[in-house]
Write a protein that holds these residues in place. Structure first.
Motif, PDB file in Angstrom:
ATOM      1  N   THR A  68      -5.570  -2.550  -3.252  1.00  0.00           N
ATOM      2  CA  THR A  68      -4.247  -2.707  -3.608  1.00  0.00           C
ATOM      3  C   THR A  68      -3.894  -4.188  -3.330  1.00  0.00           C
ATOM      4  N   VAL A  90      -6.671  -0.254   1.226  1.00  0.00           N
ATOM      5  CA  VAL A  90      -5.875  -1.366   1.350  1.00  0.00           C
ATOM      6  C   VAL A  90      -6.479  -2.680   0.598  1.00  0.00           C
ATOM      7  N   VAL A  98       0.924  -1.065   0.124  1.00  0.00           N
ATOM      8  CA  VAL A  98      -0.028   0.055  -0.020  1.00  0.00           C
ATOM      9  C   VAL A  98       0.841   1.172  -0.024  1.00  0.00           C
TER      10      VAL A  98
END
Lengths: 286, 295
Positions: B214, B211, B188
């Protein structure tokens, strides 16, 4: 060079500062080494509608100072007041934009630009509608369902700025927003940003390495020292607005540029009186 | 000055880079980069011939008693055995079709459960650095442990059958997806987080808006590894802890010296593995395009 007091006197016609940074110091703890003082006792005061730039050699703590103003970093000492409210350590008071556009690659342009609305609890579909006017204003009409990877660098920066603007803060921090762009794109974005800032009555603080860019856009330029970052001097730029590309050749422009460069030039070991771009570059590297 | 007239294209034999292809004045130009790729048809023909040669060699060697047909069986016998099985012959209470279904259901269940649990745990560790620090050594120990050692325990706890098989497949897949999810979390971009915070995001917003998006490509990239592991888990589970499935079929064939049946089972297993792998690869591509990410 002007002292902070003279300058305040010069601009005190507006009573409440948009941003007031007073005596901010930031240090970083380092394991096994001496603690690093990044920003040392920096104060600045920016009034509503002003365009102010921060220039200084790499690593002088400009970006750290921005993190403090944006509330992302708690300073060891000092205070940040935005539009009369103490926002030290509090996020969301100002708009913030970085050199990297930071558009989320898995979101369309509209969904990226509308992020702040979504974060405020608005439905995605509603946020998409709301961001249309600003997309148009930023010349991104018709690109709302494109993905960031399908846009040019200049368009992505405009989208990033649109996202920042839609956040609706009067104060906008721009951390080298045009640093990664080619000269031509940058120049056209300068004109565009000047218009936009005036139309929307924005207060803008810009970090840049490019002295010409600073002079071209700013009402006032703060020159910082190498680490730990302090304010070395303040250079007012008194060029009529709108400036346009032509202002670059005016004597006032040259004078302001020379002043900034000489302030930066002092950052190298030997004192330099007549500064040039080459010396400036040296100062940057150091 | 070199004029266009001086550039004469020389005809050169294909593939031979040492002969000049063109000449500018006195300078000879050679092609160093080979632009030719082997044609697909050519490769396919060679592959078919290779397989045919191996099978023919095997059959002839067995007929000439150079290779023991008892231990190695022969291609013809394997073919006949396969035909019998796919013709619906019952073996140890099941048919090859029900065995196939059994194995596929077990492998895919294990794959899905293991991936979801592993990814879930890996992602949730983002919330607490302390939890991550506490859990990490245990995960590493579990990762290092040969999971097949758990089979006897699983049989005792869950009994013979699909449950213990799926449990073994889960044990194999869960760690891979946990690790990849964690790698995704570590990838991240902290500037992206900063930016979202400056727009007023809280931790929950950051988790769901940065989060997870990703990490998802990372998790997807582990799917291909996991489908293979899940199948391995199911097969071993069937050998140890079940009386159905392709793994059991192979194991059973070994115990009754039915070598042709071992080969049939292995061949079917290879086909299943390839199909599953291809399916997951296709799924991966679709997901990646849908997510607008490049790895």
């Amino acid at each position: 060079m002007l002292a902070e007091k003279d300058l305040t006197a010069m601009t005190c016609h507006k009573s409440v500062a948009a941003v007031e940074v007073s005596k901010v110091s930031v240090g970083f703890r380092r394991e096994g080494q001496q603690d690093l003082l990044a920003v040392d006792d920096v104060s600045l005061r920016v009034f509503p509608g002003e365009f102010v730039s921060l220039v200084g050699p790499s690593g002088c703590g400009k970006s750290t100072l921005f993190s403090v103003i944006a509330g992302l970093l708690q300073p060891q000492a000092g205070q940040v007041v935005v539009e009369g409210t103490d926002t030290t350590g509090l996020t969301g008071g100002v708009g913030y934009m970085l050199q990297k556009d930071m558009l989320l690659p898995w979101r369309t342009i509209a969904d990226n630009v509308g992020l702040s609305l979504e974060l405020a609890g608005m439905k995605k579909s509603q946020a998409r509608k709301e961001c249309m006017p600003i997309l148009e204003r930023c010349g991104l009409g018709g690109f709302e369902i494109s993905y960031p990877s399908q846009l040019s660098g200049g368009m992505r920066q405009r989208a990033a700025l649109a996202r920042t603007l839609l956040h609706g803060r009067q104060v906008v921090l721009l951390d080298e927003p045009f640093g990664a762009l080619d000269a031509q794109t940058r120049s056209s974005l300068h004109d565009w940003l000047e218009d936009l800032g005036r139309d929307l009555g924005l207060t803008i603080i810009l970090i840049t390495h490019d002295v010409e860019e600073a002079v071209r856009l700013s009402d006032r330029i703060y020159v910082m020292t190498p680490r730990p970052g302090r304010i070395r001097g303040i250079v007012p730029v008194e060029l009529a607005r709108p400036r346009g590309l032509a202002c670059v050749t005016s004597p006032d422009f040259a004078r302001a540029k020379a002043k900034v460069l000489s302030l930066l030039g002092h950052s190298v070991a030997s004192p330099v009186h007549e500064s040039s771009d080459r010396e400036m570059a040296k100062a940057m590297e150091g | 000055m070199v004029t266009a007239r001086q550039i004469s294209l020389a005809k050169a034999p294909r593939g031979d880079g040492s002969v000049p292809l063109a000449q500018i004045g006195d300078v000879q130009l050679h092609r160093v980069i080979s632009s030719k790729r082997p044609s697909r048809a050519k490769v396919l023909v060679v592959q078919v011939v290779l397989v045919a040669a191996i099978l023919a060699g095997w059959q002839i060697a067995a007929d000439l008693h150079l290779v023991s047909a008892l231990f190695w069986s022969t291609p013809f016998r394997i073919w006949d055995r396969g035909a019998q099985l796919f013709g619906g012959q019952r073996l140890d209470g099941t048919t090859i079709y029900s065995a196939l279904e059994y194995t596929i259901v077990a492998a895919i269940s294990g794959f899905l459960i293991g991936t979801v649990i592993g990814a879930g745990v890996g992602l949730s560790l983002w919330w607490s650095k302390t939890a991550e620090a506490v859990v990490s050594p245990f995960v590493i120990v579990f990762h290092a442990l040969p999971k097949f050692a758990l089979a006897p325990l699983l049989v005792l706890v869950m009994g013979l059958g699909m449950k213990s098989e799926i449990a073994l497949a889960v044990a194999l897949t869960v760690v891979t997806s946990l690790f990849t999810a964690q790698s995704g979390v570590r990838a991240v971009d902290s500037d992206q987080v900063k930016l979202l915070q400056s727009l007023g995001a809280n931790r929950r917003d950051i988790f769901f808006k940065i989060v997870i998006p990703t990490s998802v490509p990372w998790i997807i990239s582990a799917l291909r590894i996991n489908i293979g592991l899940a199948l391995a888990g199911a097969i071993i589970g069937e050998m140890v802890a079940s009386n159905n499935g392709i793994g059991h079929l192979i194991f059973y064939a070994g115990s009754i010296y039915d070598v042709a049946l071992i080969w049939v089972g292995t061949g079917v297993l290879a086909a299943v593995a390839v199909l599953m792998y291809a399916g997951v690869t296709l799924l991966e591509k679709k997901l990646m395009i849908g997510l607008h990410v490049q790895m």
